[in-house]
Design a protein around this motif. Structure first.
Motif, PDB file in Angstrom:
ATOM      1  N   ILE A 186      11.621   7.394  -1.158  1.00  0.00           N
ATOM      2  CA  ILE A 186      10.581   7.676  -0.096  1.00  0.00           C
ATOM      3  C   ILE A 186      10.325   6.394   0.530  1.00  0.00           C
ATOM      4  O   ILE A 186      10.166   6.306   1.972  1.00  0.00           O
ATOM      5  CB  ILE A 186       9.336   8.103  -0.544  1.00  0.00           C
ATOM      6  N   GLU A 187      10.195   5.098  -0.054  1.00  0.00           N
ATOM      7  CA  GLU A 187       9.822   3.817   0.364  1.00  0.00           C
ATOM      8  C   GLU A 187      10.841   3.206   0.942  1.00  0.00           C
ATOM      9  O   GLU A 187      10.685   2.455   1.944  1.00  0.00           O
ATOM     10  CB  GLU A 187       9.414   3.065  -0.909  1.00  0.00           C
ATOM     11  N   GLY A 188      12.316   3.455   0.832  1.00  0.00           N
ATOM     12  CA  GLY A 188      13.210   2.697   1.532  1.00  0.00           C
ATOM     13  C   GLY A 188      13.742   1.572   0.851  1.00  0.00           C
ATOM     14  O   GLY A 188      14.916   0.971   1.308  1.00  0.00           O
TER      15      GLY A 188
ATOM     16  N   SER B 209       0.764  -1.182   0.307  1.00  0.00           N
ATOM     17  CA  SER B 209      -0.079   0.045  -0.120  1.00  0.00           C
ATOM     18  C   SER B 209       0.792   1.299  -0.155  1.00  0.00           C
ATOM     19  O   SER B 209       0.489   2.219  -0.735  1.00  0.00           O
ATOM     20  CB  SER B 209      -0.949  -0.006   1.112  1.00  0.00           C
ATOM     21  N   SER B 210       1.852   1.169   0.755  1.00  0.00           N
ATOM     22  CA  SER B 210       2.806   2.237   0.602  1.00  0.00           C
ATOM     23  C   SER B 210       3.384   2.606  -0.618  1.00  0.00           C
ATOM     24  O   SER B 210       3.529   3.546  -1.065  1.00  0.00           O
ATOM     25  CB  SER B 210       3.975   2.321   1.859  1.00  0.00           C
ATOM     26  N   ALA B 211       4.034   1.566  -1.503  1.00  0.00           N
ATOM     27  CA  ALA B 211       4.376   1.686  -2.649  1.00  0.00           C
ATOM     28  C   ALA B 211       3.338   2.230  -3.732  1.00  0.00           C
ATOM     29  O   ALA B 211       3.588   3.190  -4.326  1.00  0.00           O
ATOM     30  CB  ALA B 211       5.019   0.429  -3.147  1.00  0.00           C
TER      31      ALA B 211
ATOM     32  N   ALA C 121       3.440  -3.505  10.769  1.00  0.00           N
ATOM     33  CA  ALA C 121       3.814  -2.400  10.044  1.00  0.00           C
ATOM     34  C   ALA C 121       5.404  -2.915   9.475  1.00  0.00           C
ATOM     35  O   ALA C 121       5.997  -3.765  10.139  1.00  0.00           O
ATOM     36  CB  ALA C 121       4.390  -1.177  10.691  1.00  0.00           C
ATOM     37  N   THR C 122       5.681  -2.469   8.289  1.00  0.00           N
ATOM     38  CA  THR C 122       6.821  -2.793   7.611  1.00  0.00           C
ATOM     39  C   THR C 122       7.851  -2.921   8.604  1.00  0.00           C
ATOM     40  O   THR C 122       8.790  -3.686   8.652  1.00  0.00           O
ATOM     41  CB  THR C 122       6.868  -2.421   6.280  1.00  0.00           C
ATOM     42  N   SER C 123       7.983  -1.787   9.260  1.00  0.00           N
ATOM     43  CA  SER C 123       9.136  -1.325   9.852  1.00  0.00           C
ATOM     44  C   SER C 123       9.324  -2.554  11.175  1.00  0.00           C
ATOM     45  O   SER C 123      10.522  -2.937  11.535  1.00  0.00           O
ATOM     46  CB  SER C 123       9.270   0.080  10.355  1.00  0.00           C
TER      47      SER C 123
HETATM   48 MG   LIG Z   1       5.143  -0.858   2.306  1.00  0.00          MG
END
Ligand SMILES: [Mg+2]
Ligand SMILES: Nc1ncnc2c1ncn2[C@@H]1O[C@H](COP(=O)(O)OP(=O)(O)O)[C@@H](O)[C@H]1O
Length: 313
Positions: free
Chosen positions: A141-143, A100-102, A189-191
């Protein structure tokens, strides 16, 4: 410079599943589940309206990921407009390993590029900002590159960095590939999932993993009979199992039943691979998921071959 357009632009961006087992931080697959962003230049301020999944979340408008990506896109194409208004219709669950972040980042960059192109009356938005620059900004931005590459290009992607910059190879997966997603109720969360990974892995695991990653490209493009060994990962899923035990159990149970399954991205969703000539497998995925822990939403999908795109005003 001419003036900012009054008309909105609309972008759709697909969900993506990264890693696919052994392709850690490199392989990605675009899926037929999309977020839609309609964006226009406003007279002032930032206005965000969102419907669909996670619509209840509250953002400071400037912190909203689509807005942050738009800002980066405008910065790279000549400067910020006086104001931004966006309407998001979100279908990609957020925080479930489905990119979703991408999708938010790539959608924001493509929307900003299209608005900047309209300001310049440019017919080809890529003339304002090359696709490779969109990818680079999205990755910043995504890392990490895997989801943004698949989101932008569609199909099956291999993202790699030689040190001289990020590159992507896009492949066309098997026509009959029918991914089935199993999405649990609670996100991770991905983190958080990234923190579970060790700094080093044993050499033997690295060697086994390279073999399977190479095999996976063959399996996904021409040899579905190899999908089971090809989706076996040695370097990330086992380390994350304790942060998402039901995910680990569902992957193991599906695999024990002969269905190739992997953790989708950083989890907690599970991606099972079925192929059209074994249509019964999709029902089998749902039957098995129903027996493993809290409820799973089971989504039979297709591959999105096009990637994120403008769809009009
Ligand atoms: Mg993500
Ligand atoms: N459509 C969106 N609009 C705004 N922010 C989003 C959107 N999608 C994702 N995000 C942000 O990204 C976070 C999820 O990213 P991440 O943890 O990487 O999970 P995922 O696997 O879904 O990409 C959300 O909590 C939110 O902050």
């Amino acid at each position: 410079m001419t003036s900012w357009p009054g008309q909105p632009v609309t972008v759709v961006a697909p969900a993506t599943s990264a890693n696919l087992g052994p392709g850690f931080d490199s392989l990605g697959l675009a899926l037929s589940l999309h977020d839609r962003v309609q964006a226009r230049v406003a007279e002032s301020g930032v206005d965000v309206q969102a419907t669909g999944v996670s619509a209840g979340q509250r953002w400071r408008p400037d912190q909203h990921l689509v807005v942050r990506a738009m800002r980066a896109g405008f910065e790279a194409t000549g400067g910020q407009p006086p104001g931004i208004a966006i309407r998001c219709r979100n279908a990609v669950p957020q925080g479930f390993g489905l990119g979703s972040s991408a999708a938010a980042i790539v959608a924001g960059l493509l929307a900003a590029r299209a608005l900047a192109a309209a300001r310049e009356a440019a017919t080809d938005p890529a003339g304002m900002l090359a696709d490779s620059d969109v990818l680079r900004l999205a990755c910043e931005i995504e890392g990490h590159p895997d989801n943004v590459a698949a989101c932008q290009a569609g199909g099956l992607t291999i993202a790699f960095d030689t040190g001289a910059g990020l590159s992507v190879v896009r492949l066309t997966p098997l026509a009959g590939l029918a991914p089935v997603l199993c999405v649990p109720a609670v996100p991770v969360a991905t983190s958080t999932a990234r923190r579970a990974l060790p700094d080093q892995v044993p050499h033997a695991d690295a060697a086994a993993n390279s073999t399977r990653a190479a095999l996976l490209i063959v399996a996904l493009t021409s040899r579905p009979d190899l999908l089971m060994p090809a989706t076996e990962d040695f370097i990330h899923q086992r380390y994350r199992a304790s942060t998402m035990p039901r995910t680990a159990t569902l992957v193991a149970t599906l695999r024990a039943a002969g269905i190739p399954a992997v953790v989708s991205g950083a989890g907690p969703s599970v991606l099972a691979f079925t192929v059209d000539d074994r249509a019964a497998d999709a029902a089998e995925v749902a039957r098995i998921a129903a027996q493993v822990g809290a409820p799973w939403r089971v989504l039979p999908l297709r591959v999105d071959a096009e990637g994120a795109r403008l769809v009009g005003g």
